[in-house]
Design a protein around this motif. Structure first.
Motif, PDB file in Angstrom:
ATOM      1  N   ASP A   1       9.204   5.063   3.245  1.00 51.99           N
ATOM      2  CA  ASP A   1       8.453   3.811   3.220  1.00 51.99           C
ATOM      3  C   ASP A   1       7.886   3.493   4.598  1.00 51.99           C
ATOM      4  OD1 ASP A   1       9.129   3.366   0.516  1.00 51.99           O
ATOM      5  OD2 ASP A   1      11.056   2.502   1.105  1.00 51.99           O
ATOM      6  N   PRO A   2       6.638   2.994   4.674  1.00 52.22           N
ATOM      7  CA  PRO A   2       6.066   2.619   5.974  1.00 52.22           C
ATOM      8  C   PRO A   2       6.654   1.295   6.464  1.00 52.22           C
ATOM      9  CG  PRO A   2       4.510   2.140   4.209  1.00 52.22           C
ATOM     10  CD  PRO A   2       5.678   2.841   3.567  1.00 52.22           C
ATOM     11  N   LEU A   3       7.193   1.304   7.676  1.00 52.44           N
ATOM     12  CA  LEU A   3       7.724   0.072   8.256  1.00 52.44           C
ATOM     13  C   LEU A   3       6.701  -0.614   9.153  1.00 52.44           C
ATOM     14  CD1 LEU A   3      11.381   1.136   9.160  1.00 52.44           C
ATOM     15  CD2 LEU A   3      10.472   0.202   7.029  1.00 52.44           C
ATOM     16  N   THR A   4       5.800   0.184   9.727  1.00 53.16           N
ATOM     17  CA  THR A   4       4.671  -0.344  10.492  1.00 53.16           C
ATOM     18  C   THR A   4       3.456   0.506  10.126  1.00 53.16           C
ATOM     19  OG1 THR A   4       4.732   1.101  12.454  1.00 53.16           O
ATOM     20  CG2 THR A   4       6.296  -0.746  12.397  1.00 53.16           C
ATOM     21  N   LYS A   5       2.315   0.149  10.668  1.00 56.14           N
ATOM     22  CA  LYS A   5       1.106   0.934  10.383  1.00 56.14           C
ATOM     23  C   LYS A   5       1.144   2.291  11.073  1.00 56.14           C
ATOM     24  CE  LYS A   5      -1.652  -1.094  14.138  1.00 56.14           C
ATOM     25  NZ  LYS A   5      -2.908  -1.844  14.453  1.00 56.14           N
ATOM     26  N   PHE A   6       2.115   2.498  11.959  1.00 56.99           N
ATOM     27  CA  PHE A   6       2.235   3.765  12.668  1.00 56.99           C
ATOM     28  C   PHE A   6       3.279   4.703  12.046  1.00 56.99           C
ATOM     29  CE2 PHE A   6       1.040   0.486  15.784  1.00 56.99           C
ATOM     30  CZ  PHE A   6      -0.171   1.001  16.214  1.00 56.99           C
ATOM     31  N   THR A   7       3.985   4.239  11.035  1.00 60.91           N
ATOM     32  CA  THR A   7       5.049   5.044  10.436  1.00 60.91           C
ATOM     33  C   THR A   7       4.477   6.236   9.687  1.00 60.91           C
ATOM     34  OG1 THR A   7       6.330   3.018  10.094  1.00 60.91           O
ATOM     35  CG2 THR A   7       7.087   4.995   8.960  1.00 60.91           C
ATOM     36  N   LEU A   8       4.978   7.430   9.991  1.00 62.61           N
ATOM     37  CA  LEU A   8       4.590   8.620   9.237  1.00 62.61           C
ATOM     38  C   LEU A   8       5.374   8.651   7.921  1.00 62.61           C
ATOM     39  CD1 LEU A   8       4.430  11.480  11.907  1.00 62.61           C
ATOM     40  CD2 LEU A   8       2.538  10.224  10.869  1.00 62.61           C
ATOM     41  N   VAL A   9       4.671   8.833   6.819  1.00 62.85           N
ATOM     42  CA  VAL A   9       5.334   8.880   5.516  1.00 62.85           C
ATOM     43  C   VAL A   9       5.007  10.173   4.770  1.00 62.85           C
ATOM     44  CG1 VAL A   9       5.497   6.386   5.266  1.00 62.85           C
ATOM     45  CG2 VAL A   9       3.433   7.558   4.470  1.00 62.85           C
ATOM     46  N   ASN A  10       4.354  11.097   5.467  1.00 60.54           N
ATOM     47  CA  ASN A  10       4.034  12.396   4.893  1.00 60.54           C
ATOM     48  C   ASN A  10       5.099  13.400   5.332  1.00 60.54           C
ATOM     49  OD1 ASN A  10       2.644  15.225   5.380  1.00 60.54           O
ATOM     50  ND2 ASN A  10       1.531  14.226   3.709  1.00 60.54           N
ATOM     51  N   ARG A  11       5.730  14.059   4.358  1.00 64.25           N
ATOM     52  CA  ARG A  11       6.843  14.950   4.671  1.00 64.25           C
ATOM     53  C   ARG A  11       6.419  16.073   5.607  1.00 64.25           C
ATOM     54  NH1 ARG A  11      10.837  17.738   0.220  1.00 64.25           N
ATOM     55  NH2 ARG A  11      10.795  15.585  -0.526  1.00 64.25           N
ATOM     56  N   LYS A  12       5.263  16.668   5.373  1.00 67.68           N
ATOM     57  CA  LYS A  12       4.818  17.772   6.220  1.00 67.68           C
ATOM     58  C   LYS A  12       4.592  17.307   7.655  1.00 67.68           C
ATOM     59  CE  LYS A  12       2.688  20.711   2.685  1.00 67.68           C
ATOM     60  NZ  LYS A  12       1.436  21.372   2.239  1.00 67.68           N
ATOM     61  N   ALA A  13       4.029  16.110   7.814  1.00 69.16           N
ATOM     62  CA  ALA A  13       3.776  15.581   9.153  1.00 69.16           C
ATOM     63  C   ALA A  13       5.090  15.318   9.878  1.00 69.16           C
ATOM     64  CB  ALA A  13       2.952  14.305   9.057  1.00 69.16           C
ATOM     65  N   ILE A  14       6.084  14.804   9.160  1.00 68.34           N
ATOM     66  CA  ILE A  14       7.391  14.545   9.770  1.00 68.34           C
ATOM     67  C   ILE A  14       8.062  15.860  10.146  1.00 68.34           C
ATOM     68  CG2 ILE A  14       9.677  13.539   9.420  1.00 68.34           C
ATOM     69  CD1 ILE A  14       8.339  11.537   7.501  1.00 68.34           C
ATOM     70  N   MET A  15       7.923  16.866   9.297  1.00 67.26           N
ATOM     71  CA  MET A  15       8.509  18.176   9.597  1.00 67.26           C
ATOM     72  C   MET A  15       7.885  18.773  10.857  1.00 67.26           C
ATOM     73  SD  MET A  15      10.988  18.966   7.641  1.00 67.26           S
ATOM     74  CE  MET A  15      11.092  20.670   8.152  1.00 67.26           C
ATOM     75  N   LYS A  16       6.602  18.554  11.072  1.00 70.54           N
ATOM     76  CA  LYS A  16       5.966  19.030  12.300  1.00 70.54           C
ATOM     77  C   LYS A  16       6.571  18.336  13.515  1.00 70.54           C
ATOM     78  CE  LYS A  16       1.459  20.408  10.424  1.00 70.54           C
ATOM     79  NZ  LYS A  16      -0.010  20.162  10.460  1.00 70.54           N
ATOM     80  N   GLN A  17       6.836  17.029  13.370  1.00 75.25           N
ATOM     81  CA  GLN A  17       7.487  16.302  14.456  1.00 75.25           C
ATOM     82  C   GLN A  17       8.879  16.867  14.737  1.00 75.25           C
ATOM     83  OE1 GLN A  17       7.637  12.072  13.742  1.00 75.25           O
ATOM     84  NE2 GLN A  17       5.727  11.749  14.854  1.00 75.25           N
ATOM     85  N   ILE A  18       9.596  17.171  13.672  1.00 73.21           N
ATOM     86  CA  ILE A  18      10.955  17.710  13.822  1.00 73.21           C
ATOM     87  C   ILE A  18      10.921  19.048  14.558  1.00 73.21           C
ATOM     88  CG2 ILE A  18      12.920  18.661  12.533  1.00 73.21           C
ATOM     89  CD1 ILE A  18      12.402  16.457  10.446  1.00 73.21           C
ATOM     90  N   ASP A  19       9.926  19.883  14.263  1.00 77.18           N
ATOM     91  CA  ASP A  19       9.781  21.159  14.973  1.00 77.18           C
ATOM     92  C   ASP A  19       9.552  20.934  16.465  1.00 77.18           C
ATOM     93  OD1 ASP A  19      10.128  22.690  12.699  1.00 77.18           O
ATOM     94  OD2 ASP A  19       7.983  22.841  12.265  1.00 77.18           O
TER      95      ASP A  19
END
Length: 259
Positions: A174-192
């Motif tokens: 869920d988006p908590l702010t307008k900057f929250t990433l909610v796309n799984r692939k995008a979050i996985m890139k961040q995790i990498d």
């Protein structure tokens, strides 16, 4: 893991050099997925073969280690299971980390949080307030989502692919702010990126106008928690971000050495 110079430093201050070397051998074995031979241990530890053999033999007699007669490799022994369970029961990451986190708060003059993973969230164990004017919603006992917080993403970066899949399948993004990433692939890139850099960023994703830099506390493949520095976004610039990252990574190293 103890390096040779670390062993020499401790020996100069402590009584019982054999115990120090035995502990270093245990650390060395814990940092390897499979057992090690006598040759691999004494060469890797830069200890004499005779001394290493004597210590290994004694540790085997105490069931702290065991030796496979087929491949001649030494492994951690059953006696360590009970010791480890008792140590975990008595372990207090808050007590160990607090002095170092206070130093980090004083050096950055920003709010520092310590948290642990509970039920797919980060729960705050400690909040060290900034001496500068700032108003953060966080409180001890409160919780953060893993996917949109600095501490949470640092913890996610320690998980296996199966563990990550289970997490994302079980938790709505869920988006908590307008900057929250909610796309799984995008979050996985961040995790990498977190895995590569050793730290994580929450760029106003959890709380609008709050920027956080975090990292995980991990030793011998055991995750003990995470901590972060939180600052109002308007106080952050490129140079300050680099300085805080450096301080966060230095603090991480100090705490992990103390664990």
């Amino acid at each position: 893991m103890y390096q040779v110079e670390d062993i020499q430093l401790v020996e100069s201050k402590s009584y019982g050099t054999v115990l120090i070397k035995a502990k270093a051998i245990l650390d060395y074995l814990m940092d390897h997925d499979s057992g090690l031979t006598l040759k691999e241990i004494h060469e890797g530890m830069e200890m004499s073969k005779s001394t290493t053999l004597k210590i290994l033999t004694t540790m085997c007699e105490l069931d702290l280690l065991w030796r496979n007669d087929e491949d001649k490799k030494y492994h951690l022994g059953a006696e360590l299971i009970g010791l480890g369970q008792k140590a975990l029961a008595d372990f207090n990451i808050h007590q160990i980390a607090l002095p170092y986190l206070k130093e980090l708060r004083d050096a950055t003059e920003e709010t520092v949080h310590l948290g642990v993973e509970i039920a797919d969230h980060v729960e705050f164990l400690e909040k060290l307030e900034s001496p500068r004017s700032v108003n953060l919603k966080s409180k001890i006992g409160g919780r953060l989502n893993l996917y949109c917080s600095a501490m949470g993403k640092a913890i996610l970066a320690t998980k296996t692919p199966d563990e990550l899949e289970n997490y994302f399948d079980s938790n709505p993004l869920d988006p908590l702010t307008k900057f929250t990433l909610v796309n799984r692939k995008a979050i996985m890139k961040q995790i990498d990126v977190v895995r590569q850099n050793g730290y994580s960023i929450d760029d106003r994703e959890n709380e609008v106008e709050v920027f956080c830099i975090g990292t995980v506390l991990k030793k011998h493949n055991q995750v003990y928690g995470a901590f972060s520095v939180s600052t109002p976004y308007y106080r952050m610039d490129e140079d300050r971000e680099k300085r805080i990252i450096k301080l966060v990574l230095e603090t991480k190293e100090k705490i992990e050495q103390a664990i």
